[in-house]
Design a protein around this motif. Sequence first.
Motif, PDB file in Angstrom:
ATOM      1  N   PHE A  40       0.864  -1.174   0.000  1.00  6.15           N
ATOM      2  CA  PHE A  40       0.000   0.000   0.000  1.00  6.15           C
ATOM      3  C   PHE A  40       0.904   1.227   0.000  1.00  6.15           C
ATOM      4  CE2 PHE A  40      -3.876  -1.944   2.430  1.00  6.15           C
ATOM      5  CZ  PHE A  40      -3.995  -2.927   1.463  1.00  6.15           C
ATOM      6  N   TYR A  41       0.567   2.202  -0.831  1.00  7.04           N
ATOM      7  CA  TYR A  41       1.348   3.427  -0.966  1.00  7.04           C
ATOM      8  C   TYR A  41       0.498   4.630  -0.592  1.00  7.04           C
ATOM      9  CZ  TYR A  41       4.790   0.754  -3.635  1.00  7.04           C
ATOM     10  OH  TYR A  41       5.738  -0.156  -4.021  1.00  7.04           O
ATOM     11  N   GLN A  42       1.092   5.561   0.125  1.00  7.17           N
ATOM     12  CA  GLN A  42       0.423   6.836   0.410  1.00  7.17           C
ATOM     13  C   GLN A  42       0.790   7.810  -0.688  1.00  7.17           C
ATOM     14  OE1 GLN A  42       1.062   8.337   4.352  1.00  7.17           O
ATOM     15  NE2 GLN A  42       0.200  10.338   3.868  1.00  7.17           N
ATOM     16  N   SER A  43      -0.234   8.459  -1.270  1.00  7.04           N
ATOM     17  CA  SER A  43       0.011   9.381  -2.377  1.00  7.04           C
ATOM     18  C   SER A  43      -0.860  10.620  -2.249  1.00  7.04           C
ATOM     19  CB  SER A  43      -0.258   8.689  -3.723  1.00  7.04           C
ATOM     20  OG  SER A  43      -1.623   8.346  -3.831  1.00  7.04           O
ATOM     21  N   LYS A  44      -0.414  11.681  -2.880  1.00  5.13           N
ATOM     22  CA  LYS A  44      -1.173  12.925  -2.914  1.00  5.13           C
ATOM     23  C   LYS A  44      -2.380  12.738  -3.837  1.00  5.13           C
ATOM     24  CE  LYS A  44       1.498  15.334  -0.280  1.00  5.13           C
ATOM     25  NZ  LYS A  44       1.025  15.540   1.086  1.00  5.13           N
ATOM     26  N   PRO A  45      -3.478  13.462  -3.579  1.00  8.33           N
ATOM     27  CA  PRO A  45      -4.654  13.359  -4.453  1.00  8.33           C
ATOM     28  C   PRO A  45      -4.322  13.790  -5.885  1.00  8.33           C
ATOM     29  CG  PRO A  45      -5.155  14.624  -2.466  1.00  8.33           C
ATOM     30  CD  PRO A  45      -3.683  14.392  -2.475  1.00  8.33           C
ATOM     31  N   LEU A  46      -4.973  13.155  -6.844  1.00  3.69           N
ATOM     32  CA  LEU A  46      -4.816  13.515  -8.248  1.00  3.69           C
ATOM     33  C   LEU A  46      -5.574  14.802  -8.555  1.00  3.69           C
ATOM     34  CD1 LEU A  46      -3.870  12.682 -11.117  1.00  3.69           C
ATOM     35  CD2 LEU A  46      -6.034  11.473 -11.355  1.00  3.69           C
ATOM     36  N   GLY A  47      -6.739  14.945  -7.985  1.00  2.00           N
ATOM     37  CA  GLY A  47      -7.596  16.098  -8.261  1.00  2.00           C
ATOM     38  C   GLY A  47      -7.456  17.182  -7.215  1.00  2.00           C
ATOM     39  N   PRO A  48      -8.590  17.646  -6.692  1.00  4.36           N
ATOM     40  CA  PRO A  48      -8.553  18.729  -5.707  1.00  4.36           C
ATOM     41  C   PRO A  48      -7.630  18.383  -4.535  1.00  4.36           C
ATOM     42  CG  PRO A  48     -10.816  18.250  -6.363  1.00  4.36           C
ATOM     43  CD  PRO A  48      -9.953  17.193  -6.972  1.00  4.36           C
ATOM     44  N   GLN A  49      -6.833  19.358  -4.122  1.00  4.95           N
ATOM     45  CA  GLN A  49      -5.845  19.114  -3.070  1.00  4.95           C
ATOM     46  C   GLN A  49      -6.398  19.338  -1.667  1.00  4.95           C
ATOM     47  OE1 GLN A  49      -2.503  17.894  -3.830  1.00  4.95           O
ATOM     48  NE2 GLN A  49      -3.822  17.451  -5.576  1.00  4.95           N
ATOM     49  N   ASP A  50      -7.666  19.738  -1.548  1.00 11.12           N
ATOM     50  CA  ASP A  50      -8.274  19.968  -0.245  1.00 11.12           C
ATOM     51  C   ASP A  50      -8.929  18.690   0.295  1.00 11.12           C
ATOM     52  OD1 ASP A  50     -10.342  19.864  -2.098  1.00 11.12           O
ATOM     53  OD2 ASP A  50     -11.557  21.381  -1.071  1.00 11.12           O
ATOM     54  N   GLN A  51      -8.220  17.576   0.158  1.00  9.53           N
ATOM     55  CA  GLN A  51      -8.700  16.288   0.626  1.00  9.53           C
ATOM     56  C   GLN A  51      -7.513  15.507   1.178  1.00  9.53           C
ATOM     57  OE1 GLN A  51      -9.935  13.552  -2.578  1.00  9.53           O
ATOM     58  NE2 GLN A  51      -9.106  15.020  -4.055  1.00  9.53           N
ATOM     59  N   VAL A  55      -4.466   6.162  -0.072  1.00 11.29           N
ATOM     60  CA  VAL A  55      -3.744   4.904   0.041  1.00 11.29           C
ATOM     61  C   VAL A  55      -4.110   4.130  -1.221  1.00 11.29           C
ATOM     62  CG1 VAL A  55      -3.424   2.770   1.342  1.00 11.29           C
ATOM     63  CG2 VAL A  55      -3.778   4.940   2.561  1.00 11.29           C
ATOM     64  N   ASN A  56      -3.077   3.695  -1.967  1.00 10.56           N
ATOM     65  CA  ASN A  56      -3.277   3.008  -3.245  1.00 10.56           C
ATOM     66  C   ASN A  56      -2.545   1.681  -3.275  1.00 10.56           C
ATOM     67  OD1 ASN A  56      -3.083   6.197  -4.078  1.00 10.56           O
ATOM     68  ND2 ASN A  56      -4.668   5.098  -5.191  1.00 10.56           N
ATOM     69  N   ALA A  57      -3.067   0.767  -4.066  1.00  8.36           N
ATOM     70  CA  ALA A  57      -2.444  -0.533  -4.286  1.00  8.36           C
ATOM     71  C   ALA A  57      -2.944  -1.083  -5.613  1.00  8.36           C
ATOM     72  CB  ALA A  57      -2.787  -1.496  -3.147  1.00  8.36           C
ATOM     73  N   VAL A  58      -2.333  -2.183  -6.038  1.00  5.47           N
ATOM     74  CA  VAL A  58      -2.786  -2.909  -7.224  1.00  5.47           C
ATOM     75  C   VAL A  58      -2.885  -4.382  -6.862  1.00  5.47           C
ATOM     76  CG1 VAL A  58      -2.198  -3.640  -9.576  1.00  5.47           C
ATOM     77  CG2 VAL A  58      -1.856  -1.256  -8.887  1.00  5.47           C
ATOM     78  N   ALA A  59      -3.981  -5.006  -7.296  1.00  4.55           N
ATOM     79  CA  ALA A  59      -4.195  -6.439  -7.075  1.00  4.55           C
ATOM     80  C   ALA A  59      -4.192  -7.167  -8.411  1.00  4.55           C
ATOM     81  CB  ALA A  59      -5.529  -6.667  -6.363  1.00  4.55           C
ATOM     82  N   HIS A  60      -3.620  -8.359  -8.403  1.00  2.00           N
ATOM     83  CA  HIS A  60      -3.617  -9.237  -9.574  1.00  2.00           C
ATOM     84  C   HIS A  60      -4.612 -10.362  -9.302  1.00  2.00           C
ATOM     85  CE1 HIS A  60      -1.191 -12.280 -12.205  1.00  2.00           C
ATOM     86  NE2 HIS A  60      -2.269 -11.826 -12.833  1.00  2.00           N
ATOM     87  N   GLY A  90     -12.593  13.453  -6.508  1.00  3.30           N
ATOM     88  CA  GLY A  90     -12.741  13.846  -5.114  1.00  3.30           C
ATOM     89  C   GLY A  90     -12.491  12.687  -4.171  1.00  3.30           C
ATOM     90  N   GLU A  91     -12.634  12.992  -2.902  1.00  3.95           N
ATOM     91  CA  GLU A  91     -12.418  12.012  -1.851  1.00  3.95           C
ATOM     92  C   GLU A  91     -13.396  10.848  -1.998  1.00  3.95           C
ATOM     93  OE1 GLU A  91     -14.689  15.179  -1.676  1.00  3.95           O
ATOM     94  OE2 GLU A  91     -12.772  15.607  -0.738  1.00  3.95           O
ATOM     95  N   ARG A  92     -12.959   9.685  -1.491  1.00  4.13           N
ATOM     96  CA  ARG A  92     -13.803   8.494  -1.602  1.00  4.13           C
ATOM     97  C   ARG A  92     -13.371   7.436  -0.594  1.00  4.13           C
ATOM     98  NH1 ARG A  92     -12.263   8.033  -7.671  1.00  4.13           N
ATOM     99  NH2 ARG A  92     -12.712  10.187  -7.320  1.00  4.13           N
ATOM    100  N   THR A  93     -14.358   6.657  -0.182  1.00  6.88           N
ATOM    101  CA  THR A  93     -14.041   5.540   0.707  1.00  6.88           C
ATOM    102  C   THR A  93     -13.304   4.459  -0.066  1.00  6.88           C
ATOM    103  OG1 THR A  93     -16.218   4.600   0.282  1.00  6.88           O
ATOM    104  CG2 THR A  93     -15.946   5.866   2.325  1.00  6.88           C
ATOM    105  N   LEU A  94     -13.681   4.270  -1.336  1.00 10.13           N
ATOM    106  CA  LEU A  94     -13.052   3.211  -2.126  1.00 10.13           C
ATOM    107  C   LEU A  94     -13.226   3.474  -3.614  1.00 10.13           C
ATOM    108  CD1 LEU A  94     -11.607   0.433  -2.088  1.00 10.13           C
ATOM    109  CD2 LEU A  94     -13.878  -0.617  -2.149  1.00 10.13           C
ATOM    110  N   ASP A  95     -12.166   3.246  -4.335  1.00  9.74           N
ATOM    111  CA  ASP A  95     -12.198   3.322  -5.793  1.00  9.74           C
ATOM    112  C   ASP A  95     -11.524   2.055  -6.315  1.00  9.74           C
ATOM    113  OD1 ASP A  95     -12.637   4.418  -8.327  1.00  9.74           O
ATOM    114  OD2 ASP A  95     -10.692   5.411  -8.354  1.00  9.74           O
ATOM    115  N   LEU A  96     -12.213   1.316  -7.153  1.00  4.05           N
ATOM    116  CA  LEU A  96     -11.681   0.105  -7.780  1.00  4.05           C
ATOM    117  C   LEU A  96     -11.765   0.275  -9.284  1.00  4.05           C
ATOM    118  CD1 LEU A  96     -13.492  -2.600  -5.596  1.00  4.05           C
ATOM    119  CD2 LEU A  96     -11.120  -1.811  -5.375  1.00  4.05           C
ATOM    120  N   ASP A  97     -10.637   0.185  -9.957  1.00  2.00           N
ATOM    121  CA  ASP A  97     -10.593   0.341 -11.413  1.00  2.00           C
ATOM    122  C   ASP A  97      -9.922  -0.860 -12.053  1.00  2.00           C
ATOM    123  OD1 ASP A  97     -11.722   2.943 -11.538  1.00  2.00           O
ATOM    124  OD2 ASP A  97      -9.781   3.834 -11.046  1.00  2.00           O
TER     125      ASP A  97
END
Length: 164
Positions: A40-51, A55-60, A90-97
């Motif tokens: 798991f990686y901590q990263s800055k938001p892609l969009g608005p910075q007021d969030q 935490v991001n990861a990739v699953a296979h 914007g902010e989100r509890t979960l994003d799966l792509d």
Amino acid sequence: MTSVYIALGSNLQTPIAQLEAALTALANLPATQLIEVSSFYQSKPLGPQDQPDYVNAVAHLHTTLPPLPLLDHLQQIENTQGRVRLRRWGERTLDLDILLYDNVICQTERLTLPHYDMTNREFVIVPLFEIAPNLCLPHGQPLVELMKQFENHQMQKIHTVSTD
């Protein structure tokens, strides 16, 4: 079985716990096996910075689910975990792509494969490279080449997952 890579992201309501719950849900999808998960990686938001930071990861995964039914399952997991779309990026509890679905290339109203902007996102490429350094994208581009632009990324590795 088809090889699939899924991006996971959260920045609300205990993001590490959100990603762990999503991984459990992914592992329990019908006709699907969770193969490997990046750190798991901590990263800055892609969009608005007021969030909060993400935490991001990739699953296979390996699955026999076709792309659109898989997408339906991913959206159901997001909704179950309280996903509300308030604003773009914007902010989100979960994003799966779905990043990659084998070597499928397609563009429909609901789904673009490979993911339309994955090659420009360090929070996708860095964790994907961690678990699949020899991967080649469907258009023939080696992941190792894409990784060069993110060698000096500023993300912090904050959590390691075991799929044993």
